[in-house]
Design a protein around this motif. Structure first.
Motif, short mmCIF file in Angstrom:
data_model
loop_
_atom_site.label_atom_id
_atom_site.label_comp_id
_atom_site.label_asym_id
_atom_site.label_seq_id
_atom_site.Cartn_x
_atom_site.Cartn_y
_atom_site.Cartn_z
N MET A 1 -23.73 -64.62 73.33
CA MET A 1 -23.64 -63.43 74.17
C MET A 1 -23.20 -63.83 75.57
N ASP A 2 -22.15 -63.17 76.06
CA ASP A 2 -21.67 -63.42 77.41
C ASP A 2 -22.38 -62.45 78.35
N TRP A 3 -23.45 -62.92 78.99
CA TRP A 3 -24.27 -62.05 79.83
C TRP A 3 -23.54 -61.62 81.09
N ALA A 4 -22.56 -62.40 81.54
CA ALA A 4 -21.78 -61.99 82.72
C ALA A 4 -21.01 -60.71 82.44
N SER A 5 -20.43 -60.62 81.24
CA SER A 5 -19.70 -59.41 80.87
C SER A 5 -20.63 -58.22 80.73
N VAL A 6 -21.80 -58.46 80.12
CA VAL A 6 -22.78 -57.38 79.97
C VAL A 6 -23.24 -56.89 81.34
N VAL B 1 -15.23 -60.15 74.39
CA VAL B 1 -15.65 -59.96 75.77
C VAL B 1 -17.17 -60.07 75.89
N ILE B 2 -17.87 -59.57 74.88
CA ILE B 2 -19.34 -59.62 74.87
C ILE B 2 -19.84 -60.86 74.14
N SER B 3 -19.21 -61.18 73.02
CA SER B 3 -19.62 -62.32 72.21
C SER B 3 -18.43 -63.27 72.07
N GLU B 4 -18.32 -64.20 73.00
CA GLU B 4 -17.18 -65.11 73.02
C GLU B 4 -17.21 -66.06 71.83
#
Length: 246
Positions: free
Chosen positions: A1-6, A66-69
């Motif tokens: 999970m890309d927390w920066a995008s979230v 974008v969310i899950s790289e």
């Protein structure tokens, strides 16, 4: 999970909503189905007009990155490459078949197969480099649909604003209908500019970064397979990997 995008997405939503409330507005005034239909469907139509369906589908499927790289296997590939080079040097190229059969990455499987088949090292690298170029072209074309959407969206938002104003002008004698037309006009512009700068273009740039990392990984593997095919020692293979890291 890309927390920066979230976090970025949440900040966008919270910032717009909070700003609207702080100005004394109502969140419901930002919800205009007519403006949404004009901007979103118009943008999708424009992007489809310039793209092939396969490219469009691939670009839409990339949105999840974008969310899950995708996992970065570069470190594992380096470790595997050192093992391949040691085994190939000690036992010969045919001994790499067991690694090729268990490889889940088609690019790694192809590289190992070329080494096992005894393809000339220069020819091997040319084949893999062409494969990388085709991969990069396809991926960047797919990711470009989001950049294109970011270009079309503001213009279609203006188109929605003009349509809203036309509706206003047609109903000047009926004050009850003026508010709806004006709302569509302004909100369509917000949707167009907002979607472009807060969603479409950031998504495009994120996908470009992810694709760039994957291309670098494949270029590193191409150099590794070239080095193994030359019969280089594991230390030389390690030096090639170090050059890519730098």
């Amino acid at each position: 999970m890309d927390w920066a995008s979230v976090a970025g997405f949440l900040l966008v939503v919270i910032g717009i909503g909070a700003g609207q409330l702080m100005e004394g507005g109502n969140l419901s005034s930002l919800v205009q189905p007519a403006a949404f239909v004009i901007v979103v469907l118009g943008t999708i139509g424009a992007v489809l007009l310039q793209s092939r369906m396969t490219t469009f589908r691939r670009g839409v499927s990339m949105l999840r990155w974008v969310i899950s790289e995708p996992p970065d296997n570069s470190r594992k590939n380096v470790q595997d490459a050192l093992i391949w080079s040691v085994v190939a040097r000690r036992e010969g190229f045919l001994s790499l078949e067991r690694y090729m059969d268990t490889a889940k990455d088609p690019f790694i499987s192809k590289g190992l197969r070329l080494v096992i088949d005894g393809v000339d090292p220069v020819r091997l690298k040319d084949i893999l480099d062409v494969d990388i170029s085709l991969f990069e072209m396809e991926q960047r074309q797919a990711a470009k649909i989001w950049e294109s959407a970011g270009g079309y969206s503001p213009t279609i938002g203006i188109l929605g604003a003009v349509l809203g104003l036309i509706h206003v002008m047609e109903n000047l004698t009926d004050p009850a209908k003026l508010g709806g037309g004006i709302a569509v006009a302004f909100v369509a512009t917000i949707y167009g500019v907002g979607l472009a700068n807060l969603l479409f273009l950031p998504v495009s740039n994120k996908l470009k970064e992810i694709i760039g990392k994957e291309v670098v990984r494949r270029e590193m593997l191409s150099d590794i397979f070239y080095s193994i095919a030359l019969g280089d020692s594991p230390r030389v293979v390690e030096e090639r990997v170090a050059n890519h890291k730098n």
